[in-house]
Design a protein around this motif. Structure first.
Motif, mmCIF file in Angstrom:
data_model
loop_
_atom_site.group_PDB
_atom_site.id
_atom_site.type_symbol
_atom_site.label_atom_id
_atom_site.label_comp_id
_atom_site.label_asym_id
_atom_site.label_seq_id
_atom_site.Cartn_x
_atom_site.Cartn_y
_atom_site.Cartn_z
ATOM 1 N N SER A 48 -5.177 -12.290 -5.052
ATOM 2 C CA SER A 48 -6.467 -12.968 -4.921
ATOM 3 C C SER A 48 -6.348 -14.067 -3.873
ATOM 4 O O SER A 48 -5.271 -14.644 -3.697
ATOM 5 C CB SER A 48 -6.900 -13.577 -6.265
ATOM 6 N N SER A 66 -7.131 3.623 -4.547
ATOM 7 C CA SER A 66 -8.489 3.279 -4.127
ATOM 8 C C SER A 66 -9.128 2.185 -4.970
ATOM 9 O O SER A 66 -10.311 1.875 -4.783
ATOM 10 C CB SER A 66 -9.368 4.536 -4.172
ATOM 11 N N GLU A 67 -8.355 1.607 -5.875
ATOM 12 C CA GLU A 67 -8.919 0.601 -6.770
ATOM 13 C C GLU A 67 -8.907 -0.789 -6.129
ATOM 14 O O GLU A 67 -7.939 -1.154 -5.458
ATOM 15 C CB GLU A 67 -8.120 0.559 -8.082
ATOM 16 N N PRO A 68 -9.955 -1.571 -6.334
ATOM 17 C CA PRO A 68 -9.988 -2.917 -5.733
ATOM 18 C C PRO A 68 -8.908 -3.854 -6.277
ATOM 19 O O PRO A 68 -8.508 -4.800 -5.587
ATOM 20 C CB PRO A 68 -11.397 -3.421 -6.079
ATOM 21 N N ASP A 69 -8.437 -3.604 -7.491
ATOM 22 C CA ASP A 69 -7.392 -4.443 -8.089
ATOM 23 C C ASP A 69 -6.030 -3.746 -8.045
ATOM 24 O O ASP A 69 -5.197 -3.934 -8.934
ATOM 25 C CB ASP A 69 -7.754 -4.809 -9.525
ATOM 26 N N ARG A 70 -5.801 -2.956 -6.993
ATOM 27 C CA ARG A 70 -4.588 -2.128 -6.945
ATOM 28 C C ARG A 70 -3.308 -2.960 -6.934
ATOM 29 O O ARG A 70 -2.283 -2.524 -7.472
ATOM 30 C CB ARG A 70 -4.612 -1.198 -5.736
ATOM 31 N N ASP A 111 0.826 -1.204 0.000
ATOM 32 C CA ASP A 111 0.000 0.000 0.000
ATOM 33 C C ASP A 111 0.865 1.261 0.000
ATOM 34 O O ASP A 111 0.545 2.247 -0.679
ATOM 35 C CB ASP A 111 -0.939 -0.005 1.205
#
Length: 489
Positions: free
Chosen positions: A310, A214-218, A202
């Motif tokens: 994932s 802020s993207e879910p697939d960062r 992060d």
């Protein structure tokens, strides 16, 4: 005068397992011998303050500048293919970070400032020679247009270090987009410390890919971003004949900057098997192996990030494999386009690619100098005598034969000879840090305390694409001889 550096230290705010605080250490007689005044201005730092006695104290690690939080960073890494679970800054201190005048956050680090908790039986010091080398080559790389760490200052300490013989000690101040490495991720992944791994990822995303925060697939986007940056970087190395020499995973920065200039060198005679580093006995990091090693290093980063990509193993593997494929495609595209630019053929068709590959084969077979061949080729493109190139081949007829095919390919282009030659000069430097010339200026500074040759060569290297007729001696590689570089630790 006072040292005013606008520190804002985000990495120091990460959990304590990421670094170790290291207090200043006294030195005998710190003396500033070089300050990069242009870079200081970019950082919003008064160069005159750095050149003062107080500045010498800060830049030697003997005194703390207000706002600095000296820390040594921990990381792991594959060194020549062998995993070492804990490495870290064994002779470097991150003083802190500044946000420069363009709004970019940059690290300010001392290299050679003394023992840290990660020194691993080393003395944590640096000799003047390797410090001069890194300053010279990193600033040359910047002028050549290659993403790189920069050099802000050199300070001597009035003390000696011992590397087979007694040598003057020095400290380099290095500036980087960050010092986060593939090995930093490996350190926490090897410990199965998912909280720290996520915190590191992060932090790196916020710093190097803020649009993905802020993207879910960062994490996928981050891995792909590292792949693109590394592909572009290594393509640039290859196009300039640069050999890094020690592409361990702890020397691969996720920022996409070239980092650590220990055993690096530039090709003289073109040969993909060229190795300069004295410790690369198997040729793992030979010039021609660098693209594949970049992908290998990226695969090690991908392994670390699998749990973040994932919670489904197959899906995580698919994303990681996609990033590795992206790296290969991006490298091939950048390298092939860049090489065609070097020879003035912008069509990009298979025939042009074959012409480019044929030139490299002929250069290798005839011991042709990499930098000199391509620079002289730009003059031939504007009607110059082919002997300026062919004289560098053992058999000049080999080049003349190739040149006939090369000229035939021009017919498919629209550029005039002058336009083509000008474009070629913009990508084929007249000057690089020639190995023998680097050694020459280091010897003068170390042996005679004479920095004038260093300053003269540095001045030439800041304008590598200009002809500079009065500086022709710096373009001369010197007599052909085996050349070895050393890591300087």
């Amino acid at each position: 005068m006072g040292i005013a550096i606008p520190f804002d230290n985000s990495y120091a705010r990460l959990p304590k397992d990421f670094h170790a605080h290291v207090p200043p250490k006294p030195v005998a007689a710190p003396r500033t011998v070089k300050v990069n005044r242009d870079l200081a201005a970019e950082l919003g730092i008064d160069a005159a303050a750095l050149e003062s006695s107080e500045g010498a104290g800060v830049l030697s690690g003997a005194a703390a500048a207000p706002g600095s939080e000296p820390i040594a960073l921990v990381y792991a890494g594959h060194q020549f293919g062998q995993f070492v679970p804990r490495l870290g800054d064994g002779r470097a201190l991150l003083l802190g970070e500044v946000v420069d005048r363009s709004g970019t956050r940059r690290d300010i680090q001392l290299k050679g400032s003394g023992i840290t908790p990660y020194s691993r039986q080393g003395d944590g010091l640096a000799a003047l020679g390797p410090v001069l080398r890194e300053y010279l080559v990193s600033e040359a790389m910047h002028a050549l247009g290659v993403p790189t760490t920069r050099s802000l200052a050199i300070v001597t300490t009035g003390e000696s270090v011992y590397r087979e013989t007694e040598l003057p000690r020095a400290v380099l101040t290095r500036v980087a987009a960050s010092h986060i490495r593939v090995g930093t991720f490996q350190y926490f992944a090897a410990r199965d410390d998912m909280d720290s791994l996520r915190a590191l990822a992060d932090h790196a995303i916020a710093r190097h890919q803020p649009d993905a925060v802020s993207e879910p697939d960062r994490y996928r986007r981050f891995l792909e971003g590292v792949a693109r940056r590394q592909a572009d970087l290594i393509a640039r190395w290859m196009l300039l004949g640069f050999v890094h020499g020690v592409m361990n995973t702890d020397n691969m920065a996720v920022s996409g900057e070239t980092i650590d200039y220990g055993p690096c060198a530039f090709l003289d005679a073109y040969d993909p098997a060229t190795v300069f580093s004295s410790i690369d006995r198997g040729g793992r990091y030979a010039y021609g192996n660098q693209p594949a090693i970049g992908q290998w290093n990226l695969a090690r980063l991908a392994e670390c990030l699998l749990p973040l990509l994932s919670d489904k193993e197959a899906e995580a593997m698919e994303q990681a494999t996609g990033a590795l494929s992206l790296y290969a495609d991006a490298f091939n595209t950048a390298y092939q386009a860049g090489f065609l630019d070097k020879i003035g053929l912008s069509g990009g068709g298979e025939e042009d690619k074959a012409v480019a590959e044929d030139l490299l084969r002929r250069m290798q077979a005839n011991g042709a100098d990499f930098t000199a061949t391509f620079r002289a080729l730009s003059m031939v493109a504007d009607g110059g005598d082919t002997s300026t190139v062919s004289s560098g081949f053992r058999d000049p007829a080999v080049f003349d034969e190739w040149a006939e095919t090369w000229r035939q390919r021009w017919a498919s282009g629209r550029a005039s000879p002058a336009e083509r030659a000008d474009a070629m000069r913009r990508v084929n430097p007249a000057f690089v840090p020639r190995n023998q010339r680097v050694e020459e200026v280091i010897a003068a500074a170390v042996g005679n305390d004479d920095f004038a040759p260093f300053e003269a060569f540095l001045s030439v290297l800041t304008q590598p694409y200009a002809d500079q007729p009065d500086a022709a001696r710096w373009a001369d590689p010197g007599p052909a001889a085996p050349y070895r570089t050393f890591c300087g630790t």
